[in-house]
Design a protein around this motif. Structure first.
Motif, short mmCIF file in Angstrom:
data_model
loop_
_atom_site.label_atom_id
_atom_site.label_comp_id
_atom_site.label_asym_id
_atom_site.label_seq_id
_atom_site.Cartn_x
_atom_site.Cartn_y
_atom_site.Cartn_z
N LYS A 5 -17.13 10.53 4.05
CA LYS A 5 -16.79 9.89 2.78
C LYS A 5 -15.27 9.82 2.59
N ARG A 6 -14.60 10.94 2.77
CA ARG A 6 -13.15 10.98 2.56
C ARG A 6 -12.43 10.15 3.62
N GLY A 7 -12.91 10.21 4.86
CA GLY A 7 -12.28 9.42 5.92
C GLY A 7 -12.38 7.93 5.65
N SER A 8 -13.55 7.47 5.21
CA SER A 8 -13.71 6.04 4.91
C SER A 8 -12.84 5.64 3.72
N ASP A 9 -12.71 6.52 2.73
CA ASP A 9 -11.85 6.22 1.58
C ASP A 9 -10.39 6.05 2.01
N ILE A 10 -9.91 6.94 2.87
CA ILE A 10 -8.51 6.87 3.32
C ILE A 10 -8.27 5.59 4.12
N VAL A 11 -9.17 5.28 5.05
CA VAL A 11 -9.00 4.10 5.90
C VAL A 11 -9.02 2.83 5.07
N PHE A 12 -10.06 2.67 4.22
CA PHE A 12 -10.21 1.43 3.45
C PHE A 12 -9.12 1.28 2.39
N SER A 13 -8.78 2.36 1.70
CA SER A 13 -7.75 2.25 0.66
C SER A 13 -6.39 1.94 1.26
N THR A 14 -6.09 2.49 2.43
CA THR A 14 -4.82 2.18 3.09
C THR A 14 -4.76 0.71 3.48
N LEU A 15 -5.82 0.21 4.10
CA LEU A 15 -5.86 -1.20 4.51
C LEU A 15 -5.78 -2.13 3.30
N ILE A 16 -6.51 -1.80 2.25
CA ILE A 16 -6.52 -2.65 1.06
C ILE A 16 -5.15 -2.67 0.40
N ASN B 141 -4.95 6.14 -6.44
CA ASN B 141 -5.70 7.35 -6.78
C ASN B 141 -6.64 7.76 -5.66
N VAL B 142 -7.26 6.76 -5.00
CA VAL B 142 -8.17 7.05 -3.88
C VAL B 142 -7.39 7.69 -2.74
N LEU B 143 -6.23 7.13 -2.43
CA LEU B 143 -5.42 7.68 -1.34
C LEU B 143 -4.95 9.09 -1.67
N GLN B 144 -4.71 9.39 -2.94
CA GLN B 144 -4.29 10.72 -3.37
C GLN B 144 -5.43 11.73 -3.30
N GLY B 145 -6.67 11.25 -3.22
CA GLY B 145 -7.81 12.15 -3.20
C GLY B 145 -8.38 12.43 -4.58
N ARG B 146 -7.85 11.78 -5.62
CA ARG B 146 -8.37 11.99 -6.97
C ARG B 146 -9.64 11.18 -7.22
N MET B 147 -9.76 10.04 -6.54
CA MET B 147 -10.90 9.16 -6.74
C MET B 147 -11.48 8.74 -5.40
N SER B 148 -12.59 8.02 -5.47
CA SER B 148 -13.21 7.43 -4.30
C SER B 148 -13.37 5.94 -4.58
#
Length: 399
Positions: free
Chosen positions: A209-220, A304-311
């Motif tokens: 979950k966290r890995g997908s959030d980091i990858v997608f939020s960075t690309l977006i 916020n997603v990249l910071q880990g506060r949200m998904s």
């Protein structure tokens, strides 16, 4: 004493296995003549230096590891309800497992002190009726119910009271109950427990979950960076006030977080009372109306997603003032905070986006949020994201 005996046992194991290695080396030497490639001094020094280095490294590691572990890992605070045989066994095993990442705080027990044997009289935090208040005050993350099945009415009462918290709930020993959220069998320090209310993101699932959030939020964020700059300029040029609106929300485990949005109103409310946006709301700026309609005001939350506060996907975070109101009106409301809040969620793609002017609407939103916790999968996240993209272009509920 336990540490000394363990160290002695491990040291003896090193000596024993090293003697075996030396014997194998000597036996192999007769046929392969390996010693002709090394001097006798090198071989002799290797025989005593290698096991000594292993034993020393083990000694240093055992001395340093607990401190490093305490620095890097925050222990999950836990309590046990019921000071019986199973509860005491669990408590002892947790206390003997310093690397389990669990801090045992004590028991909740209804029996009087006179009915508890002297061996069991330790860390009684109070009566079971005081459990929920203690969990809230001390932010306890895990509650283990070690009660007999004959106490089913009492158990259901405890579960109902704990639904106003964000703690994970487990049964010891095994028993069955309906309405489980991520119910599964697991082990704590060798004791089998069944989760009743837990987060779906443990172990590899959390990594996924966290890995997908980091990858997608960075690309977006890389793709929409020019758009973010353009919106920021337009917001600043069309109305006085800050570009980014910061508001306190409840995040994972009910901890307060700061959520970013583009400002869409002439006010930036973040106090004890926050009025929800309504249709034709006079507080909304002309540009803000378009941003809210198209959901472009939510784009800064990818930070916020990249910071880990949200998904990217999860229950939508509500203002703190709204949380405090609805947690008293809707049973199980706080359970939705067992996962990170999301930019979009299962409730939003099922027609529950926008103002919740009736309690029934918020109840329905919470029901979908809890359903998301029960059914989570990476495929479900992808379905929600695709439905959200489609919803942005034809939704009429947001204003």
């Amino acid at each position: 004493m336990h540490f000394k005996s363990l160290l002695k046992k491990n040291t003896m194991s090193i000596i024993f296995f090293w003697c075996c290695i030396a014997l194998i080396f000597k036996m192999g030497d007769f046929s392969a003549y390996y010693t002709r490639y090394f001097s006798s001094d090198v071989i002799l020094n290797w025989f005593w230096a290698a096991p000594l280095s292993l034993a020393s490294a083990q000694l240093v590691g055992r001395a340093v590891a607990p401190g490093l572990f305490r620095v890097q890992v925050l222990s999950r605070r836990m309590v046990i309800v019921g000071m019986n045989k199973q509860g005491l066994a669990l408590a002892r095993k947790v206390e003997l497992a310093p690397y389990a990442g669990t801090a045992f705080l004590g028991f909740f027990e209804d029996r009087s002190v006179d009915r508890i044997s002297r061996q069991e009289r330790y860390r009684v935090l109070g009566k079971i009726e005081n459990l929920t208040a203690y969990v809230k005050k001390h932010r306890v993350q895990s509650v283990y119910l070690s009660l007999p099945m004959t106490a089913q009415p009492r158990i259901l009462e405890i579960l109902d009271s704990l639904k106003d918290t964000t703690c994970s709930i487990y049964f010891v020993p095994d028993m069955f109950i309906t309405d489980l959220i991520q119910g599964r069998s697991q082990s704590l320090c060798g004791v089998d427990v069944i989760s009743v209310c837990d987060t779906p993101f443990r172990g590899f699932r959390d990594f996924l979950k966290r890995g997908s959030d980091i990858v997608f939020s960075t690309l977006i964020l890389l793709m929409i960076f020019p758009l973010l700059l353009l919106i920021a300029v337009v917001v600043k040029a069309t109305s006085p006030g800050p570009v980014i609106f910061r508001q306190r929300r409840y995040g994972l485990d009910g901890e307060q977080i700061v959520v970013y949005k583009f400002r869409t109103m002439v006010v930036t409310e973040d106090g004890g009372t926050v009025k929800q946006a309504t249709k034709n709301d006079s507080r909304i700026t002309p540009v803000g109306a378009f941003l809210r309609k198209s959901s472009l005001d939510e784009l800064p939350q990818f930070i916020n997603v990249l910071q880990g506060r949200m998904s990217i996907v999860g229950p939508r975070p509500h203002a703190v003032a709204h949380n405090e109101m609805y947690r008293t009106l809707i049973k199980g409301y706080m359970v939705r905070h067992k996962v990170r809040p999301g930019i979009t969620g299962w409730a939003q793609v099922n027609g529950l986006r926008g103002e919740t002017d009736k309690l029934e609407k918020m109840q329905a939103r919470v029901d979908f949020d809890l359903d998301y916790l029960r059914k989570w999968s990476l495929l479900l996240d992808m379905i929600i994201i695709l439905k959200t993209i489609r919803l942005v272009f034809k939704d009429t509920a947001a204003y």
